[in-house]
Design an enzyme around this catalytic site. Structure first.
Site, PDB file in Angstrom:
ATOM      1  N   HIS A   1       0.875  -1.205  -0.051  1.00  0.00           N
ATOM      2  CA  HIS A   1       0.035   0.019   0.040  1.00  0.00           C
ATOM      3  C   HIS A   1       0.796   1.184  -0.029  1.00  0.00           C
ATOM      4  CE1 HIS A   1      -3.037  -2.749   0.399  1.00  0.00           C
ATOM      5  NE2 HIS A   1      -3.905  -1.980  -0.201  1.00  0.00           N
TER       6      HIS A   1
ATOM      7  N   GLU B   1     -10.604 -11.471  -7.577  1.00  0.00           N
ATOM      8  CA  GLU B   1      -9.115 -11.557  -7.085  1.00  0.00           C
ATOM      9  C   GLU B   1      -8.748 -12.882  -6.442  1.00  0.00           C
ATOM     10  OE1 GLU B   1      -8.528  -8.275  -4.145  1.00  0.00           O
ATOM     11  OE2 GLU B   1     -10.565  -8.649  -3.473  1.00  0.00           O
TER      12      GLU B   1
ATOM     13  N   ASN C   1      -3.617  -7.418  -7.983  1.00  0.00           N
ATOM     14  CA  ASN C   1      -2.770  -7.363  -7.067  1.00  0.00           C
ATOM     15  C   ASN C   1      -2.917  -8.869  -6.181  1.00  0.00           C
ATOM     16  OD1 ASN C   1      -2.375  -4.958  -7.798  1.00  0.00           O
ATOM     17  ND2 ASN C   1      -3.382  -3.942  -6.169  1.00  0.00           N
ATOM     18  N   ASP C   2      -4.085  -9.077  -5.805  1.00  0.00           N
ATOM     19  CA  ASP C   2      -4.275 -10.322  -5.069  1.00  0.00           C
ATOM     20  C   ASP C   2      -4.395 -11.451  -5.869  1.00  0.00           C
ATOM     21  OD1 ASP C   2      -4.155  -9.471  -2.006  1.00  0.00           O
ATOM     22  OD2 ASP C   2      -6.235  -8.455  -2.504  1.00  0.00           O
TER      23      ASP C   2
ATOM     24  N   CYS D   1      -8.890  -3.053 -11.543  1.00  0.00           N
ATOM     25  CA  CYS D   1      -8.426  -2.275 -10.847  1.00  0.00           C
ATOM     26  C   CYS D   1      -7.292  -2.649 -10.032  1.00  0.00           C
ATOM     27  CB  CYS D   1      -9.633  -1.833  -9.934  1.00  0.00           C
ATOM     28  SG  CYS D   1     -10.098  -3.268  -8.867  1.00  0.00           S
TER      29      CYS D   1
HETATM   30  C1  PEP Z   1      -6.197  -6.064  -5.882  1.00  0.00           C
HETATM   31  O1  PEP Z   1      -6.141  -7.001  -5.002  1.00  0.00           O
HETATM   32  O2  PEP Z   1      -5.917  -6.130  -7.157  1.00  0.00           O
HETATM   33  C2  PEP Z   1      -6.951  -4.758  -5.441  1.00  0.00           C
HETATM   34  C3  PEP Z   1      -7.022  -3.822  -6.201  1.00  0.00           C
HETATM   35  O3  PEP Z   1      -7.183  -4.542  -4.130  1.00  0.00           O
HETATM   36  P1  PEP Z   1      -5.979  -4.298  -2.938  1.00  0.00           P
HETATM   37  O4  PEP Z   1      -4.865  -3.895  -3.554  1.00  0.00           O
HETATM   38  O5  PEP Z   1      -6.568  -3.174  -2.135  1.00  0.00           O
HETATM   39  O6  PEP Z   1      -6.175  -5.368  -2.176  1.00  0.00           O
HETATM   40 MG    MG Z   2      -7.189  -7.026  -3.218  1.00  0.00          MG
END
Ligand code: PEP
Ligand code: MG
Length: 568
Positions: free
Chosen positions: A186, A428, A451-452, A499
């Site tokens: 983050h 995800e 990301n996940d 996203c």
């Molecule tokens: C993701 O997991 O791709 C996502 C956008 O959520 P975060 O990065 O907040 O886990």
């Molecule tokens: Mg995520």
């Protein structure tokens, strides 16, 4: 020195090593009680001066509400029960003042932590802060306050918490270097949103460097140069200008439509963490918000944000985007995001644990408040609701049932909201991507959270730099899941967005266009570059390459193929 580039751009400047100082308190028996009490009085006086300064500065630079926290700290430093408690401890036990402060603070902290009332429970955190301030003063330890930086610097830290980055003076920090974290931690996401060059994964950097060292960081290449030569500084100053020139060229994309060379229209929207980030979305001409991470609203506060507070935040975003889509994700806490006042359990595998929708479906009291706030705000703009970390169909149905309850409550209270609000889920977790033909029947849209999705597909903790070489958005298995999700979504007549950070990846954008992705949501700073890539790419030219790309053996092969056949 090699690092992981997490936010592009070049920074040249002085280092500031940011460390939470370690406070070692030894127990000492003392004879001179008056002397210890005088030391305490002096430390309190100094502490009050410091919090008063912080109050004034926060009031001027941030706002009344944020400043109030320091007022509360001042009151604690003046509280007779607390102060007399410390003095009695010194007198009765004949102990050094540091020990007495620690003991008495801990007693009060424990007391606060066990109180039912949420507001009072959160005061434990304030008291911890106050007690640390006193102890630092007594031990003569200086700490760095990120709110009040006076000089431009490159911040070097083991890691930065989201609250560190949220609090820091953003005009003074020109770069981040962290020992931990990767592209999707983050801190890195925040760096990209703020357009601050950043690198991560630099082992022992807080030991190797010290304040006042000169440093160059190249966030695009993932490089740092410590105490560079005159020549190196010149080279990088040139690179910096070049980077800025390219950025200028991209500015011409403002006001343009996001249409590919062969006429396919897509949407390029932005990811935000706070209502303030809408400034950059508007400035970078984002076509809406594809992901509003609401957890920051909870994390930046000492207690649970109320329905009204949440409503105001969501309403401002919706209003400022004037009818453009705003996808608001319900609370996604857990994993690497903690909220102290929720007292989340310690877990062996937090990323696989009690987080996001799992927590919300368990704590429906918290969930319902957020859903009510979201619905109320939906009367003021084009809000869509998105549920994170969905892993099975029942979770969607349960979430929708609670949403219906919230809608009914509002109807009974004669409060208006958008009856046809769109509901989507984050894809995800691999199970959802694989089964996406069935999941698509339950919702209005998908947003792929790479990301996940990557971390769960390749079983690599997204923040662990020791194995970050295994974490790749180019892994053919990940690409297969993405393609499958897009195709299944389309077959069921819903639109599919992305996203995760991969949506803003220069090399991946052409592939995603070829796969038919409808919406790309990324850090506001990437929007114009992405539009430039879309305008210079033809979907029809990419489509025939997809089968070949997906059958390549490794992520490296995929990246090489893109470099040689698509980008180059
Ligand atoms: C993701 O997991 O791709 C996502 C956008 O959520 P975060 O990065 O907040 O886990
Ligand atoms: Mg995520």
């Amino acid at each position: 020195m090699k690092a992981i580039g997490t936010s592009s751009g070049i920074a040249i400047g002085k280092v500031l090593v940011y460390k939470e100082p370690e406070l070692i308190i030894e127990l000492k028996q003392i004879d001179d009680i008056d002397f210890e009490i005088k030391r305490l009085d002096k430390a309190i006086k100094k502490g009050i001066e410091e919090v008063q300064d912080l109050y004034d500065e926060t009031l001027e630079n941030v706002g009344e509400e944020e400043a109030q926290i320091f007022n509360a700290h001042k009151m604690m430093l003046e509280d007779p029960e607390f102060i007399d408690g410390i003095k009695s401890k010194i007198k009765e036990k004949k102990v050094n003042v540091e020990w007495a402060v620690k003991e008495v603070s801990n007693q009060f902290i424990e007391l606060f932590e066990n109180i039912e009332d949420e507001y009072l429970r959160a005061r434990a955190l304030d008291l911890k802060d106050v007690s640390k301030r006193l102890l630092r003063e007594l031990l003569g330890i200086k700490s760095t306050d990120l709110r009040t930086l006076k000089e431009k610097c490159i911040l070097v830290a083991e890691d930065l918490t989201p609250s560190d980055t949220a609090q820091m003076n953003k005009d003074m920090v020109i770069g981040f270097v962290t020992e931990l974290g990767g592209k999707t931690s983050h801190t890195s996401i925040m760096a990209r949103t703020l357009e601050i060059p950043a690198v991560a994964g630099v082992k022992d950097i807080t030991q190797i460097t010290s304040n006042e060292d000169m440093m160059i960081i190249d966030g695009s290449e993932g490089l740092i140069l410590l105490n560079p030569s005159e020549h190196e500084i010149k080279v990088y100053e040139n690179k910096k200008s070049e980077y800025e020139r390219f950025n200028k060229k991209i500015q011409q994309m403002k006001g343009e439509k996001s249409i590919s060379k062969d006429g396919v229209k897509i949407e390029i929207v932005a990811n935000i963490g706070t209502p303030k980030d809408v400034d950059s979305v508007i400035q970078k001409d984002g076509e809406g918000v594809g992901l509003y991470r609401t957890e920051f609203l909870y994390m930046d506060s000492d207690n649970m944000p109320t329905e009204d507070e949440q409503f105001e935040a969501y309403k401002i975003v919706a209003e400022r985007l004037k009818g453009k889509p705003v996808i608001i994700r319900t609370l996604d806490v857990g994993g690497d995001k903690d909220i102290p006042y929720l007292n989340l359990p310690e877990e062996m595998n937090p990323f696989l644990g009690y987080r996001a929708i799992r927590l919300c479906l368990d704590r429906t009291d918290i969930f319902k408040i957020q859903l009510r706030a979201l619905l109320r705000a939906s009367a003021f703009g084009n809000i869509k609701i998105m549920f994170p970390m969905i892993s099975n169909i029942k979770e969607i149905r349960d979430a929708k049932r609670i949403l219906e309850e919230a809608k009914n409550e509002l109807r009974n209270e004669n409060i208006s909201f958008n009856e046809d609000i769109e509901i989507g889920i984050m894809v995800e977790i691999p199970a959802v991507a694989i089964h996406s033909d069935i999941f698509a029947k339950e919702v209005d849209f998908f947003s792929i959270g790479t990301n996940d999705l990557i971390q769960y597909t390749v079983a690599v903790d997204r923040g662990n730099q020791d194995i970050s070489y295994l974490y790749s958005q180019y892994h053919p298995a990940v690409l297969k899941l993405i393609k499958m999700t897009i195709e299944n979504g389309h077959k069921q007549g819903i639109w599919v967005g992305m996203c995760g950070e991969a949506a803003g990846d220069e090399k991946l954008i052409p592939l995603l266009l070829g796969m038919g992705l409808d919406e790309f949501s990324m850090s506001p700073s990437s929007v114009l570059k992405a539009r430039w890539i879309i305008k210079n790419t033809s979907k029809k030219e990419i489509e025939p390459m997809l089968d070949k790309i997906l059958s390549l053996p490794t992520a490296e092969d995929v990246e090489k193929f893109i470099d040689e056949n698509i980008i180059g």
